[in-house]
Every structure is written in C-alpha cells, then in structure tokens.
Design an enzyme around this catalytic site. Sequence first.
Site, PDB file in Angstrom:
ATOM      1  N   HIS A  81       7.019  -6.734  -2.296  1.00 43.83           N
ATOM      2  CA  HIS A  81       5.903  -7.117  -1.440  1.00 43.83           C
ATOM      3  C   HIS A  81       4.651  -7.365  -2.272  1.00 43.83           C
ATOM      4  CE1 HIS A  81       5.822  -2.706  -1.748  1.00 43.83           C
ATOM      5  NE2 HIS A  81       4.507  -2.806  -1.692  1.00 43.83           N
ATOM      6  N   HIS A 124       0.490  -7.307  -2.041  1.00 44.71           N
ATOM      7  CA  HIS A 124      -0.695  -6.864  -1.291  1.00 44.71           C
ATOM      8  C   HIS A 124      -1.783  -7.926  -1.418  1.00 44.71           C
ATOM      9  CE1 HIS A 124       0.292  -2.423  -1.035  1.00 44.71           C
ATOM     10  NE2 HIS A 124       1.071  -2.749  -2.056  1.00 44.71           N
TER      11      HIS A 124
HETATM   12  P1  5GP Z   1       3.399   0.061  -2.459  1.00 49.76           P
HETATM   13  O1  5GP Z   1       2.688   1.288  -2.951  1.00 49.76           O
HETATM   14  O2  5GP Z   1       4.896   0.276  -2.318  1.00 49.76           O
HETATM   15  O3  5GP Z   1       3.049  -1.171  -3.240  1.00 49.76           O
HETATM   16  O4  5GP Z   1       2.782  -0.205  -1.031  1.00 49.76           O
HETATM   17  C1  5GP Z   1       3.436   0.056   0.155  1.00 49.76           C
HETATM   18  C2  5GP Z   1       2.439  -0.201   1.271  1.00 49.76           C
HETATM   19  O5  5GP Z   1       3.151  -0.246   2.483  1.00 49.76           O
HETATM   20  C3  5GP Z   1       1.361   0.879   1.412  1.00 49.76           C
HETATM   21  O6  5GP Z   1       0.081   0.279   1.238  1.00 49.76           O
HETATM   22  C4  5GP Z   1       1.573   1.421   2.804  1.00 49.76           C
HETATM   23  O7  5GP Z   1       0.360   1.701   3.470  1.00 49.76           O
HETATM   24  C5  5GP Z   1       2.354   0.323   3.487  1.00 49.76           C
HETATM   25  N1  5GP Z   1       3.287   0.786   4.500  1.00 49.76           N
HETATM   26  C6  5GP Z   1       4.199   1.773   4.374  1.00 49.76           C
HETATM   27  N2  5GP Z   1       4.914   1.907   5.510  1.00 49.76           N
HETATM   28  C7  5GP Z   1       4.441   0.963   6.365  1.00 49.76           C
HETATM   29  C8  5GP Z   1       4.788   0.603   7.702  1.00 49.76           C
HETATM   30  O8  5GP Z   1       5.659   1.182   8.348  1.00 49.76           O
HETATM   31  N3  5GP Z   1       4.080  -0.405   8.260  1.00 49.76           N
HETATM   32  C9  5GP Z   1       3.095  -1.070   7.584  1.00 49.76           C
HETATM   33  N4  5GP Z   1       2.471  -2.044   8.228  1.00 49.76           N
HETATM   34  N5  5GP Z   1       2.749  -0.758   6.329  1.00 49.76           N
HETATM   35  C10 5GP Z   1       3.415   0.247   5.728  1.00 49.76           C
END
Ligand code: 5GP
Length: 137
Positions: A98, A100
């Site tokens: 993903h 951001h």
């Molecule tokens: P990472 O740290 O893996 O790059 O970011 C994962 C992101 O996914 C985090 O910013 C977190 O807030 C978001 N996230 C985790 N679970 C969910 C979810 O169930 N729904 C949404 N909309 N965002 C999520």
Amino acid sequence: MDCIFCKIVAGAIPAHTVYEDEQTLAFLDINPATRGHTLVIPKQHAPDLFSVPPEALTATALAAQKVARLLQQVVRPDGLNIVQNNGSAAGQVVMHYHVHLIPRWTGDGALRMWRPGQTDHAAFAALAEELRRAQEA
Ligand code: 5GP
Ligand code: ZN
C-alpha cells in the site's frame, strides 16, 4: 485470507472509499496522520514492493497520482508526502502492499522521515559500484 486489506477489497469489512478502478482501491486511513490521509492499494494481494507484480505496481502508482490530485483539489494541502513501508523494520504493519498519501500543511509537524546522515563519498562510490555490478549478474 487473513489480510485486512483483502477483506476491505472483498467488502467484508467497511472502508471510506475515495477512488476505485478495476485494479486498485483507495480509502481513508483509519488513524490518519493528517486530514485526507489515504491508502492506495492493488486489489490483488501482494505483501510488499519486493513482491508486487509490475502491472499491479503500475496501476497503484497511476491511481496514487489521481488520488493525490483529488486531495490537492478537495483538501487543499500545502504539500503531500508519499510513504510506502516494506517490512516490519520499516514500519509496515499491514502486509498488503500500500501507498500512503499524506496531505501536509506548513508547520504541521505530522511526519519526520529521517535524520540526515554523514556524507561519505568513498563509501558511496563503492556501494554504487556494487549495485551497478549486481545488475550485470
Ligand atoms: P503501514 O504501517 O503498514 O504502512 O500502514 C498501515 C496503515 O493501515 C496504518 O496507517 C493504519 O492506520 C491503517 N489501517 C490498519 N487497519 C486499517 C483498517 O481496517 N482500515 C483502514 N481504513 N485503515 C487501516
Ligand atoms: Zn491482502
């Protein structure tokens, strides 16, 4: 599939979708760094940048540009960061590739990405050489 983003793609858990096409989905982050913080994902599951297929990577990059322009138009930030984490050491929590998109406002203090390190041209030259050679193998 025990992947929260695959569940969002499947509609098994809800999300605030902002953009969708055949290959990608974009939805608001549940714990936003700033207003409009959006995640752009390929619908096809792949854990990270190392494993995501080229077509899914390309589609996600194109969708990210569309959503960035949408955020620019609607949320009107002063700037925008793209953050993309790979591996838990890099802060990745959800193991589905993903991107951001984080709208930024002057002085918001929302992110600090890294502390600048030392310049070492001898070490850089050796590393760049090693990386160029690795492509020949
Ligand atoms: P990472 O740290 O893996 O790059 O970011 C994962 C992101 O996914 C985090 O910013 C977190 O807030 C978001 N996230 C985790 N679970 C969910 C979810 O169930 N729904 C949404 N909309 N965002 C999520
Ligand atoms: Zn997944």
